[in-house]
Motif scaffolding. Structure first.
Motif, PDB file in Angstrom:
ATOM      1  N   ARG A 198       0.824  -1.208   0.000  1.00 29.81           N
ATOM      2  CA  ARG A 198       0.000   0.000   0.000  1.00 29.81           C
ATOM      3  C   ARG A 198       0.857   1.257   0.000  1.00 29.81           C
ATOM      4  NH1 ARG A 198      -5.056  -1.037   4.219  1.00 29.81           N
ATOM      5  NH2 ARG A 198      -6.360  -2.236   2.753  1.00 29.81           N
ATOM      6  N   THR A 199       1.903   1.247   0.801  1.00 30.28           N
ATOM      7  CA  THR A 199       2.796   2.409   0.845  1.00 30.28           C
ATOM      8  C   THR A 199       3.439   2.642  -0.512  1.00 30.28           C
ATOM      9  OG1 THR A 199       3.246   2.091   3.209  1.00 30.28           O
ATOM     10  CG2 THR A 199       4.841   3.379   1.943  1.00 30.28           C
ATOM     11  N   ARG A 200       3.959   1.580  -1.115  1.00 29.22           N
ATOM     12  CA  ARG A 200       4.610   1.722  -2.424  1.00 29.22           C
ATOM     13  C   ARG A 200       3.624   2.188  -3.483  1.00 29.22           C
ATOM     14  NH1 ARG A 200       7.320  -3.219  -0.656  1.00 29.22           N
ATOM     15  NH2 ARG A 200       5.709  -4.445  -1.710  1.00 29.22           N
ATOM     16  N   ALA A 201       2.427   1.596  -3.500  1.00 29.83           N
ATOM     17  CA  ALA A 201       1.445   1.927  -4.537  1.00 29.83           C
ATOM     18  C   ALA A 201       0.935   3.357  -4.390  1.00 29.83           C
ATOM     19  CB  ALA A 201       0.283   0.939  -4.485  1.00 29.83           C
ATOM     20  N   GLY A 202       0.657   3.755  -3.158  1.00 31.92           N
ATOM     21  CA  GLY A 202       0.166   5.112  -2.932  1.00 31.92           C
ATOM     22  C   GLY A 202       1.173   6.161  -3.346  1.00 31.92           C
ATOM     23  N   LEU A 203       2.429   5.928  -2.997  1.00 36.02           N
ATOM     24  CA  LEU A 203       3.464   6.891  -3.369  1.00 36.02           C
ATOM     25  C   LEU A 203       3.699   6.909  -4.881  1.00 36.02           C
ATOM     26  CD1 LEU A 203       6.029   6.335  -0.471  1.00 36.02           C
ATOM     27  CD2 LEU A 203       4.653   8.383  -0.885  1.00 36.02           C
ATOM     28  N   ALA A 204       3.633   5.753  -5.523  1.00 34.72           N
ATOM     29  CA  ALA A 204       3.806   5.701  -6.977  1.00 34.72           C
ATOM     30  C   ALA A 204       2.703   6.491  -7.671  1.00 34.72           C
ATOM     31  CB  ALA A 204       3.813   4.255  -7.456  1.00 34.72           C
ATOM     32  N   ALA A 205       1.466   6.329  -7.199  1.00 37.98           N
ATOM     33  CA  ALA A 205       0.348   7.070  -7.790  1.00 37.98           C
ATOM     34  C   ALA A 205       0.505   8.566  -7.555  1.00 37.98           C
ATOM     35  CB  ALA A 205      -0.970   6.570  -7.205  1.00 37.98           C
ATOM     36  N   ALA A 206       0.928   8.941  -6.363  1.00 31.81           N
ATOM     37  CA  ALA A 206       1.115  10.363  -6.055  1.00 31.81           C
ATOM     38  C   ALA A 206       2.200  10.969  -6.935  1.00 31.81           C
ATOM     39  CB  ALA A 206       1.470  10.529  -4.579  1.00 31.81           C
ATOM     40  N   HIS A 207       3.301  10.251  -7.139  1.00 29.87           N
ATOM     41  CA  HIS A 207       4.367  10.764  -7.998  1.00 29.87           C
ATOM     42  C   HIS A 207       3.878  10.917  -9.442  1.00 29.87           C
ATOM     43  CE1 HIS A 207       7.798  11.148  -5.361  1.00 29.87           C
ATOM     44  NE2 HIS A 207       7.547   9.963  -4.825  1.00 29.87           N
ATOM     45  N   ALA A 208       3.011  10.011  -9.897  1.00 28.88           N
ATOM     46  CA  ALA A 208       2.466  10.132 -11.253  1.00 28.88           C
ATOM     47  C   ALA A 208       1.654  11.409 -11.397  1.00 28.88           C
ATOM     48  CB  ALA A 208       1.621   8.915 -11.583  1.00 28.88           C
ATOM     49  N   VAL A 209       0.807  11.683 -10.401  1.00 27.67           N
ATOM     50  CA  VAL A 209      -0.004  12.909 -10.422  1.00 27.67           C
ATOM     51  C   VAL A 209       0.891  14.145 -10.426  1.00 27.67           C
ATOM     52  CG1 VAL A 209      -1.585  14.303  -9.031  1.00 27.67           C
ATOM     53  CG2 VAL A 209      -2.047  11.866  -9.390  1.00 27.67           C
ATOM     54  N   ILE A 210       1.879  14.142  -9.552  1.00 32.48           N
ATOM     55  CA  ILE A 210       2.785  15.292  -9.454  1.00 32.48           C
ATOM     56  C   ILE A 210       3.538  15.498 -10.766  1.00 32.48           C
ATOM     57  CG2 ILE A 210       4.890  16.122  -8.321  1.00 32.48           C
ATOM     58  CD1 ILE A 210       3.805  14.645  -5.763  1.00 32.48           C
ATOM     59  N   ASP A 211       4.036  14.409 -11.347  1.00 30.14           N
ATOM     60  CA  ASP A 211       4.794  14.531 -12.595  1.00 30.14           C
ATOM     61  C   ASP A 211       3.957  15.165 -13.692  1.00 30.14           C
ATOM     62  OD1 ASP A 211       7.128  13.522 -11.566  1.00 30.14           O
ATOM     63  OD2 ASP A 211       6.754  11.457 -12.242  1.00 30.14           O
ATOM     64  N   VAL A 212       2.729  14.708 -13.859  1.00 38.20           N
ATOM     65  CA  VAL A 212       1.884  15.248 -14.926  1.00 38.20           C
ATOM     66  C   VAL A 212       1.562  16.710 -14.665  1.00 38.20           C
ATOM     67  CG1 VAL A 212      -0.383  15.111 -16.019  1.00 38.20           C
ATOM     68  CG2 VAL A 212       0.911  13.019 -15.551  1.00 38.20           C
ATOM     69  N   LEU A 213       1.206  17.042 -13.433  1.00 38.28           N
ATOM     70  CA  LEU A 213       0.837  18.426 -13.121  1.00 38.28           C
ATOM     71  C   LEU A 213       2.034  19.365 -13.200  1.00 38.28           C
ATOM     72  CD1 LEU A 213      -1.754  17.970 -10.228  1.00 38.28           C
ATOM     73  CD2 LEU A 213      -2.154  18.248 -12.679  1.00 38.28           C
ATOM     74  N   GLU A 214       3.249  18.817 -13.059  1.00 38.82           N
ATOM     75  CA  GLU A 214       4.454  19.635 -13.182  1.00 38.82           C
ATOM     76  C   GLU A 214       5.123  19.454 -14.547  1.00 38.82           C
ATOM     77  OE1 GLU A 214       6.905  18.864  -9.750  1.00 38.82           O
ATOM     78  OE2 GLU A 214       5.472  19.798  -8.370  1.00 38.82           O
ATOM     79  N   ASN A 215       4.319  18.958 -15.505  1.00 43.93           N
ATOM     80  CA  ASN A 215       4.735  18.874 -16.914  1.00 43.93           C
ATOM     81  C   ASN A 215       5.921  17.946 -17.153  1.00 43.93           C
ATOM     82  OD1 ASN A 215       2.742  20.776 -17.868  1.00 43.93           O
ATOM     83  ND2 ASN A 215       4.002  22.385 -16.931  1.00 43.93           N
ATOM     84  N   ARG A 216       5.941  16.835 -16.404  1.00 38.44           N
ATOM     85  CA  ARG A 216       6.928  15.783 -16.660  1.00 38.44           C
ATOM     86  C   ARG A 216       6.206  14.520 -17.106  1.00 38.44           C
ATOM     87  NH1 ARG A 216       8.793  17.972 -11.781  1.00 38.44           N
ATOM     88  NH2 ARG A 216       7.757  16.286 -10.629  1.00 38.44           N
ATOM     89  N   GLU A 217       6.898  13.698 -17.850  1.00 38.75           N
ATOM     90  CA  GLU A 217       6.318  12.424 -18.274  1.00 38.75           C
ATOM     91  C   GLU A 217       6.280  11.480 -17.073  1.00 38.75           C
ATOM     92  OE1 GLU A 217       4.685   9.505 -20.850  1.00 38.75           O
ATOM     93  OE2 GLU A 217       4.858  11.693 -20.945  1.00 38.75           O
ATOM     94  N   PRO A 218       5.112  10.893 -16.757  1.00 36.75           N
ATOM     95  CA  PRO A 218       5.029   9.978 -15.618  1.00 36.75           C
ATOM     96  C   PRO A 218       5.764   8.681 -15.896  1.00 36.75           C
ATOM     97  CG  PRO A 218       2.968   9.970 -16.848  1.00 36.75           C
ATOM     98  CD  PRO A 218       3.822  11.067 -17.441  1.00 36.75           C
ATOM     99  N   ALA A 219       6.127   7.994 -14.826  1.00 33.77           N
ATOM    100  CA  ALA A 219       6.928   6.775 -14.977  1.00 33.77           C
ATOM    101  C   ALA A 219       6.145   5.630 -15.593  1.00 33.77           C
ATOM    102  CB  ALA A 219       7.468   6.364 -13.605  1.00 33.77           C
ATOM    103  N   HIS A 220       4.853   5.542 -15.313  1.00 30.55           N
ATOM    104  CA  HIS A 220       4.094   4.369 -15.751  1.00 30.55           C
ATOM    105  C   HIS A 220       2.767   4.773 -16.404  1.00 30.55           C
ATOM    106  CE1 HIS A 220       6.999   1.879 -13.701  1.00 30.55           C
ATOM    107  NE2 HIS A 220       6.819   2.572 -12.595  1.00 30.55           N
ATOM    108  N   PRO A 221       2.817   5.397 -17.571  1.00 34.61           N
ATOM    109  CA  PRO A 221       1.570   5.710 -18.268  1.00 34.61           C
ATOM    110  C   PRO A 221       1.001   4.457 -18.932  1.00 34.61           C
ATOM    111  CG  PRO A 221       3.433   6.333 -19.617  1.00 34.61           C
ATOM    112  CD  PRO A 221       3.999   5.848 -18.310  1.00 34.61           C
ATOM    113  N   VAL A 222      -0.310   4.335 -18.964  1.00 32.30           N
ATOM    114  CA  VAL A 222      -0.934   3.207 -19.657  1.00 32.30           C
ATOM    115  C   VAL A 222      -1.712   3.709 -20.884  1.00 32.30           C
ATOM    116  CG1 VAL A 222      -1.128   1.882 -17.536  1.00 32.30           C
ATOM    117  CG2 VAL A 222      -3.045   3.312 -18.246  1.00 32.30           C
ATOM    118  N   ASP A 223      -1.646   5.004 -21.144  1.00 33.84           N
ATOM    119  CA  ASP A 223      -2.406   5.591 -22.233  1.00 33.84           C
ATOM    120  C   ASP A 223      -1.573   5.756 -23.500  1.00 33.84           C
ATOM    121  OD1 ASP A 223      -0.759   7.466 -21.067  1.00 33.84           O
ATOM    122  OD2 ASP A 223      -2.252   9.062 -20.986  1.00 33.84           O
TER     123      ASP A 223
END
Length: 315
Positions: A289-314
């Motif tokens: 849970r800790t790993r997954a929550g932080l990974a999701a949070a980093h994805a949100v932050i990356d996109v909102l700060e105009n960086r490519e997220p680590a694990h896009p599925v789109d």
């Protein structure tokens, strides 16, 4: 006003590491876990004034995204994303990400745990003791039995390693075999299904309308075999599985995922003594849970700060 981040994952909460991380980046977490199925009105309003979302496995439809004018990114706090209409999100410019590699050890451990529970009939035994009886029926050793695995992603690989450590013969069906792994025999799907004593699913849902495990494939399994599903509820035809369990076409099933969750009152799986059902918790360890929550949070932050997220599925 700070960009608002919707969080529906029920184990994430104010003050935790995900909350702190989002706030450090100037974001405002908004918590809305689904305590019950959301009404149509609630679903359509879920993303109103939301810039990013960290979501559990509840459905996200095209209709829900239509009014999401501010939404830029959806991040699953898990691996599966079948519940999200990725095509509709992409058409609206909304990024979709997941969190692979965060819970595969947890999934593999529960998979083996379910196998042990069925092999040693632990539910029946503990129930009998609780009720004042003293059941001592013989179970089955795992050593020497055949573990069939469909799918060889992270959880499939981790499950294969654990099965081999128990002395099981491990057969795997995958489009990405690893010929250097001497502990695993890679073969075709029908061979895995027909020879497995324990058939474990670790694959994504396909794009066809049919089920991976349907009536013919249930018929092809050994009558002593057990089906284990910790992957996707949509992989299994539950009506046909219930028939097979009732008729003892197969010996049992251990399911952590269902097509409709929680288990519905009219599910054909109700009342079957050879169906072991858990509440979609294969990946729900504290560490995962800790790993997954932080990974999701980093994805949100990356996109909102105009960086490519680590694990896009789109893409």
């Amino acid at each position: 006003m700070a960009p608002r981040i919707l969080i529906t994952t029920d184990y994430l909460h104010a003050g935790d590491t995900v909350d702190q991380l989002l706030r450090e980046h100037g974001l405002e977490p908004v918590y809305a876990p689904a305590q019950r199925p959301r009404t149509l009105e609630e679903r359509n309003a879920l993303f109103k004034d939301i810039s990013g979302a960290i979501l559990a496995s509840e459905p996200v439809t095209a209709d829900m995204l239509t009014g999401a004018a501010s939404l830029q990114v959806i991040a699953r706090s898990g691996v599966g994303y079948d519940s999200i209409d990725v095509k509709a999100a992409s058409a609206l410019g909304i990024r979709v990400c997941n969190a692979p590699g965060t819970n595969h050890h947890s999934v593999a451990e529960l998979t083996i745990g379910l196998i042990i529970m069925t092999a040693r009939r632990l539910v029946e035994v503990t129930t009998s003791v609780r009720e004042g009886r003293w059941s001592r029926d013989a179970g089955q050793e795992l050593r020497g039995s055949t573990l069939g695995i469909i799918g060889y992603g992270p959880s499939g690989r981790a499950t294969a390693s654990l099965g081999a450590a128990f002395g099981m013969t491990v057969l795997v069906s995958t489009s990405h075999p690893d010929p250097d792994n001497a502990a695993v025999q890679f073969t075709d799907l029908e061979t895995v299904i027909g020879e497995a004593d324990y058939l474990s699913l670790h694959t994504r849902a396909g794009h066809s309308t049919g089920k991976l495990i349907d009536a013919p494939r249930l018929q092809a399994m050994k009558p002593t075999a057990v089906l284990i599903n910790t992957a996707r509820g949509s992989l299994v035809d539950e009506e046909e599985l219930a028939k097979a369990l009732s008729a003892r076409t197969i010996a049992g099933a251990a399911l952590d995922v269902l097509e409709s969750e929680p288990l519905t009152a009219d599910s054909p799986l109700h009342g079957l003594d050879n169906a072991l059902i858990t509440s979609h918790l294969a990946g729900q360890t504290t560490q995962a849970r800790t790993r997954a929550g932080l990974a999701a949070a980093h994805a949100v932050i990356d996109v909102l700060e105009n960086r490519e997220p680590a694990h896009p599925v789109d893409r």
